[in-house]
Design a protein around this motif. Structure first.
Motif, short mmCIF file in Angstrom:
data_model
loop_
_atom_site.label_atom_id
_atom_site.label_comp_id
_atom_site.label_asym_id
_atom_site.label_seq_id
_atom_site.Cartn_x
_atom_site.Cartn_y
_atom_site.Cartn_z
N HIS A 130 0.84 -1.20 0.00
CA HIS A 130 0.00 0.00 0.00
C HIS A 130 0.87 1.25 0.00
O HIS A 130 1.92 1.30 0.67
N ASN A 166 -5.18 1.86 -15.43
CA ASN A 166 -6.10 0.78 -15.07
C ASN A 166 -6.39 -0.13 -16.25
O ASN A 166 -6.44 -1.36 -16.12
N ASP A 216 -8.89 -5.54 -11.18
CA ASP A 216 -9.03 -4.28 -10.45
C ASP A 216 -9.71 -4.55 -9.10
O ASP A 216 -10.75 -5.18 -9.04
N GLY A 217 -9.12 -4.08 -8.04
CA GLY A 217 -9.66 -4.30 -6.70
C GLY A 217 -9.03 -5.46 -5.98
O GLY A 217 -9.04 -5.51 -4.75
N ASP A 218 -8.50 -6.40 -6.76
CA ASP A 218 -7.79 -7.54 -6.16
C ASP A 218 -6.28 -7.40 -6.33
O ASP A 218 -5.52 -7.49 -5.35
N TYR A 222 -4.78 -4.70 -7.97
CA TYR A 222 -4.36 -3.31 -7.96
C TYR A 222 -5.54 -2.38 -7.64
O TYR A 222 -6.70 -2.71 -7.89
N PHE A 223 -5.22 -1.28 -7.05
CA PHE A 223 -6.20 -0.22 -6.79
C PHE A 223 -5.43 1.09 -6.66
O PHE A 223 -4.53 1.21 -5.84
N ARG A 251 -6.13 5.12 -6.20
CA ARG A 251 -7.17 6.08 -5.86
C ARG A 251 -6.94 7.41 -6.58
O ARG A 251 -5.83 7.93 -6.61
N ALA A 279 -2.79 4.05 -3.24
CA ALA A 279 -2.63 2.91 -4.14
C ALA A 279 -2.39 1.64 -3.34
O ALA A 279 -1.82 1.68 -2.24
N SER A 280 -2.85 0.54 -3.90
CA SER A 280 -2.56 -0.80 -3.37
C SER A 280 -2.21 -1.66 -4.57
O SER A 280 -2.98 -1.76 -5.53
#
Length: 254
Positions: free
Chosen positions: A114, A151, A161-163, A165-166, A168, A189-190
């Motif tokens: 993160h 993205n 997406d969401g698993d 990478y993310f 913001r 970001a994650s």
């Protein structure tokens, strides 16, 4: 337009926060008044050292403020301007960022990292804008990109997406209040190890405006700033995926 230093990417000065502009109303306007008053004071000194007869002809007969009034205004304006500069320096926001796994444990087995953005300074700041520059594996150079383009590229490489990478998006005007540590800031970001293995360079340029209207900018070199255990995991995954030997995750390109 993102501006980058010619220094080597490994030079830590590339990521330093920079003051890029001062407030027009609170700095340049008072400075203009100060210069005008100082020029008027010099003019009045010149007039005071010529004959009375010369003062009857143009341009020496022109006067705006007498020397004593001008001197008082010069002192007051200079004092206010210096006070403003000192206050702005004492309350300047300090942009910081940290990259860590969940709970800041730095566990070698961690698969998700993160990125935290926080303001370690005493003054509040507002986000003016974020810009991205990215280089994926198989790309020859880094290029500016929008968040949607990043993205889309990650999704086209089989990531979820969401698993995996993310990232913001922080809109213009978003506040950045003072924080004691990175966890009190914003998670921007994650990225999983699988996602990071596809990214050679990821720079996030953030511009903020402080409480007195000054603009500051910092370039966050995400991939270069990863913990060593994350870089090792990325290099190992790339070796399995592309048949590479051990290498720096910031320079490995198949």
């Amino acid at each position: 337009m993102m501006v980058y230093s010619r220094r080597h990417r490994g030079d830590e000065r590339n990521g330093l926060q920079k003051l890029i502009s001062r407030s027009i109303f609170y700095v340049y306007f008072p400075l203009f008044i100060l210069i005008f008053l100082a020029a008027n004071f010099v003019w009045e000194v010149v007039r005071a050292n010529v004959s009375q007869q010369a003062l009857t002809s143009w341009p020496l007969r022109f006067t705006l403020l007498n020397p004593s009034t001008t001197a008082v205004l010069v002192g007051a304006t200079a004092t206010l301007l210096i006070g403003r500069m000192q206050w702005a320096h004492a309350n300047r926001p300090a942009l910081g960022f940290a990259i860590a796994d969940e709970g800041f444990k730095f566990d070698p087995s961690s698969d998700m990292w993160h990125v935290w953005l926080y303001n370690a300074g005493p003054g509040i700041a507002q986000v003016e804008g974020l810009r991205y520059k990215v280089r994926f594996v198989n790309d020859s150079t880094s290029t500016p990109a929008t968040l949607s383009e990043i993205n889309h590229t990650l999704a086209s490489r089989g990531l979820v997406d969401g698993d995996d990478y993310f990232i913001r998006w922080i809109g213009q005007g978003a506040p950045l209040a003072a924080a004691k540590n990175p966890a009190e800031g914003r998670r921007i970001a994650s990225l999983s190890t699988a996602a990071l293995a596809h990214i050679v360079e990821l720079d996030i340029e953030i511009t903020i405006i402080d409480g007195v209207g000054d603009r500051h900018r910092r370039n966050l070199l995400i991939i270069d700033s990863l913990p060593s255990i994350a870089k090792s995991a990325i290099s190992q995954l790339r070796g399995e995926r592309y048949g590479e030997g051990p290498s720096s995750c910031s320079s490995a390109v198949p």
